[in-house]
Write a protein that holds these residues in place. Structure first.
Motif, PDB file in Angstrom:
ATOM      1  N   ALA A  42       0.840  -1.202   0.000  1.00 45.57           N
ATOM      2  CA  ALA A  42       0.000   0.000   0.000  1.00 45.57           C
ATOM      3  C   ALA A  42       0.874   1.251   0.000  1.00 45.57           C
ATOM      4  O   ALA A  42       0.601   2.210  -0.731  1.00 45.57           O
ATOM      5  N   MET A  43       1.926   1.237   0.800  1.00 42.91           N
ATOM      6  CA  MET A  43       2.855   2.376   0.822  1.00 42.91           C
ATOM      7  C   MET A  43       3.461   2.586  -0.571  1.00 42.91           C
ATOM      8  O   MET A  43       3.578   3.708  -1.046  1.00 42.91           O
ATOM      9  N   GLY A  44       3.815   1.481  -1.217  1.00 44.96           N
ATOM     10  CA  GLY A  44       4.349   1.571  -2.577  1.00 44.96           C
ATOM     11  C   GLY A  44       3.347   2.169  -3.547  1.00 44.96           C
ATOM     12  O   GLY A  44       3.703   2.979  -4.410  1.00 44.96           O
ATOM     13  N   ARG A  45       2.092   1.792  -3.411  1.00 44.81           N
ATOM     14  CA  ARG A  45       1.055   2.350  -4.289  1.00 44.81           C
ATOM     15  C   ARG A  45       0.893   3.847  -4.051  1.00 44.81           C
ATOM     16  O   ARG A  45       0.696   4.622  -4.993  1.00 44.81           O
ATOM     17  N   ILE A  46       0.973   4.264  -2.782  1.00 47.01           N
ATOM     18  CA  ILE A  46       0.854   5.691  -2.474  1.00 47.01           C
ATOM     19  C   ILE A  46       2.038   6.448  -3.054  1.00 47.01           C
ATOM     20  O   ILE A  46       1.876   7.521  -3.641  1.00 47.01           O
ATOM     21  N   ASN A  53      -6.874   6.860   0.759  1.00 45.65           N
ATOM     22  CA  ASN A  53      -8.245   6.367   0.865  1.00 45.65           C
ATOM     23  C   ASN A  53      -8.492   5.175  -0.061  1.00 45.65           C
ATOM     24  O   ASN A  53      -9.232   4.256   0.296  1.00 45.65           O
ATOM     25  N   ILE A  54      -7.879   5.188  -1.217  1.00 44.62           N
ATOM     26  CA  ILE A  54      -8.066   4.076  -2.153  1.00 44.62           C
ATOM     27  C   ILE A  54      -7.290   2.850  -1.684  1.00 44.62           C
ATOM     28  O   ILE A  54      -7.848   1.771  -1.547  1.00 44.62           O
ATOM     29  N   VAL A  55      -5.998   2.996  -1.428  1.00 47.28           N
ATOM     30  CA  VAL A  55      -5.164   1.817  -1.147  1.00 47.28           C
ATOM     31  C   VAL A  55      -5.501   1.141   0.176  1.00 47.28           C
ATOM     32  O   VAL A  55      -5.269  -0.053   0.325  1.00 47.28           O
ATOM     33  N   PHE A  56      -6.060   1.871   1.129  1.00 42.87           N
ATOM     34  CA  PHE A  56      -6.467   1.263   2.384  1.00 42.87           C
ATOM     35  C   PHE A  56      -7.979   1.011   2.416  1.00 42.87           C
ATOM     36  O   PHE A  56      -8.538   0.710   3.454  1.00 42.87           O
ATOM     37  N   GLY A  57      -8.615   1.123   1.254  1.00 45.01           N
ATOM     38  CA  GLY A  57     -10.056   0.919   1.164  1.00 45.01           C
ATOM     39  C   GLY A  57     -10.441  -0.550   1.074  1.00 45.01           C
ATOM     40  O   GLY A  57      -9.594  -1.448   0.972  1.00 45.01           O
ATOM     41  N   THR A  58     -11.723  -0.774   1.066  1.00 45.44           N
ATOM     42  CA  THR A  58     -12.279  -2.122   0.989  1.00 45.44           C
ATOM     43  C   THR A  58     -11.853  -2.807  -0.304  1.00 45.44           C
ATOM     44  O   THR A  58     -11.868  -2.211  -1.372  1.00 45.44           O
ATOM     45  N   GLY A  59     -11.455  -4.062  -0.175  1.00 49.96           N
ATOM     46  CA  GLY A  59     -11.119  -4.865  -1.338  1.00 49.96           C
ATOM     47  C   GLY A  59      -9.755  -4.593  -1.946  1.00 49.96           C
ATOM     48  O   GLY A  59      -9.481  -5.020  -3.072  1.00 49.96           O
ATOM     49  N   GLN A  60      -8.876  -3.916  -1.250  1.00 51.31           N
ATOM     50  CA  GLN A  60      -7.579  -3.539  -1.799  1.00 51.31           C
ATOM     51  C   GLN A  60      -6.427  -4.429  -1.336  1.00 51.31           C
ATOM     52  O   GLN A  60      -5.304  -4.299  -1.813  1.00 51.31           O
ATOM     53  N   SER A  61      -6.673  -5.350  -0.416  1.00 51.97           N
ATOM     54  CA  SER A  61      -5.599  -6.151   0.167  1.00 51.97           C
ATOM     55  C   SER A  61      -4.800  -6.920  -0.871  1.00 51.97           C
ATOM     56  O   SER A  61      -3.569  -6.925  -0.844  1.00 51.97           O
ATOM     57  N   ASN A  62      -5.479  -7.578  -1.802  1.00 54.50           N
ATOM     58  CA  ASN A  62      -4.763  -8.350  -2.811  1.00 54.50           C
ATOM     59  C   ASN A  62      -3.953  -7.439  -3.730  1.00 54.50           C
ATOM     60  O   ASN A  62      -2.821  -7.762  -4.091  1.00 54.50           O
ATOM     61  N   LYS A  63      -4.504  -6.285  -4.078  1.00 54.61           N
ATOM     62  CA  LYS A  63      -3.769  -5.323  -4.910  1.00 54.61           C
ATOM     63  C   LYS A  63      -2.531  -4.810  -4.177  1.00 54.61           C
ATOM     64  O   LYS A  63      -1.477  -4.601  -4.779  1.00 54.61           O
ATOM     65  N   ASN A  64      -2.674  -4.598  -2.875  1.00 53.81           N
ATOM     66  CA  ASN A  64      -1.533  -4.146  -2.075  1.00 53.81           C
ATOM     67  C   ASN A  64      -0.460  -5.231  -2.030  1.00 53.81           C
ATOM     68  O   ASN A  64       0.730  -4.938  -2.136  1.00 53.81           O
ATOM     69  N   LEU A 157       9.837  12.129  -1.519  1.00 46.84           N
ATOM     70  CA  LEU A 157       8.582  11.927  -0.798  1.00 46.84           C
ATOM     71  C   LEU A 157       8.800  11.508   0.652  1.00 46.84           C
ATOM     72  O   LEU A 157       7.898  10.969   1.285  1.00 46.84           O
ATOM     73  N   GLU A 158       9.981  11.765   1.195  1.00 47.47           N
ATOM     74  CA  GLU A 158      10.272  11.345   2.561  1.00 47.47           C
ATOM     75  C   GLU A 158       9.328  11.971   3.581  1.00 47.47           C
ATOM     76  O   GLU A 158       9.054  11.403   4.613  1.00 47.47           O
ATOM     77  N   ASP A 159       8.840  13.178   3.286  1.00 44.18           N
ATOM     78  CA  ASP A 159       7.973  13.877   4.231  1.00 44.18           C
ATOM     79  C   ASP A 159       6.496  13.688   3.921  1.00 44.18           C
ATOM     80  O   ASP A 159       5.651  14.357   4.507  1.00 44.18           O
ATOM     81  N   LEU A 160       6.191  12.793   3.019  1.00 42.95           N
ATOM     82  CA  LEU A 160       4.806  12.513   2.672  1.00 42.95           C
ATOM     83  C   LEU A 160       4.054  12.079   3.925  1.00 42.95           C
ATOM     84  O   LEU A 160       4.474  11.164   4.626  1.00 42.95           O
ATOM     85  N   GLU A 161       2.997  12.769   4.227  1.00 39.19           N
ATOM     86  CA  GLU A 161       2.240  12.445   5.439  1.00 39.19           C
ATOM     87  C   GLU A 161       1.100  11.509   5.075  1.00 39.19           C
ATOM     88  O   GLU A 161       0.099  11.915   4.491  1.00 39.19           O
ATOM     89  N   ILE A 162       1.305  10.256   5.394  1.00 36.09           N
ATOM     90  CA  ILE A 162       0.265   9.266   5.129  1.00 36.09           C
ATOM     91  C   ILE A 162       0.150   8.349   6.336  1.00 36.09           C
ATOM     92  O   ILE A 162       0.955   8.422   7.267  1.00 36.09           O
ATOM     93  N   ALA A 163      -0.817   7.507   6.283  1.00 33.91           N
ATOM     94  CA  ALA A 163      -1.026   6.491   7.324  1.00 33.91           C
ATOM     95  C   ALA A 163      -1.105   7.123   8.709  1.00 33.91           C
ATOM     96  O   ALA A 163      -0.527   6.631   9.660  1.00 33.91           O
TER      97      ALA A 163
END
Length: 182
Positions: A42-46, A53-64, A157-163
């Protein structure tokens, strides 16, 4: 973002996996490895431009998980992510067993996955058997984390604020005294 990799990945995730391996717990090792692979994917996708919101959304586990395998390198990109996810992860989580002929290798004497394991990829799925080497996968996971961090640095993107939710979870450890009835 670097706090996430230092505080969560290295101090918590690596510790969880190491404890499971050291104690010879293959099922919880597999569950941890797959769950953490999903988070890292998921971090890689971001990093590649998708939203949290997309990568941690419903049904995304396999894509991650598939994203993680892409970051893990050529040998992993040849693994059928959907099949591995369904057979190995799904089997362990939903049935406690992989559900078909399988060999799971775990070496409690190498809890940090530092040995040099043979073979290109620790996941092999054939018609006859499933093979999964826990220590080898863990070793490669640490290499993959470094790849993701290098890409973040290259992309500035080291300072990207996610998660943000990772910092909102508190774990409370209770120590109960044994009480006897009088």
């Amino acid at each position: 973002m670097s706090d996430f990799f230092e505080d969560v990945v290295k101090k918590s995730m690596y510790r969880d996996i190491s404890i499971n391996i050291r104690n010879g717990l293959p099922n919880t090792s597999i569950i941890s490895l797959f769950a953490y692979s999903e988070v890292l994917g998921a971090m890689g996708r971001i990093i590649n431009g998708e939203t949290e919101n997309i990568v941690f959304g419903t049904g995304q586990s396999n894509k991650n998980f598939q994203s993680y395998l892409g970051f893990a390198g050529k040998a992993y990109s040849r693994v059928n992510a959907k099949e591995a996810y369904r057979i190995i992860r799904g089997g362990i989580i939903h049935r406690y067993f992989i559900g078909r002929s399988a060999m799971v290798v775990i070496n409690p004497e190498d809890p940090m996955g530092t040995l040099n394991y043979t073979g290109e990829c620790p996941i092999k799925i054939t018609e006859a058997e499933v093979y999964f080497n826990i220590n080898h996968y863990f070793r490669d996971m640490k290499i993959t984390v470094n790849r993701i961090r290098r890409k973040m640095k290259r992309e500035r993107l080291e300072d990207l604020e996610i998660a943000r939710s990772f910092n909102q979870t508190r774990f409370v450890f209770l120590h109960n005294e044994v009480k006897t009835s009088e």
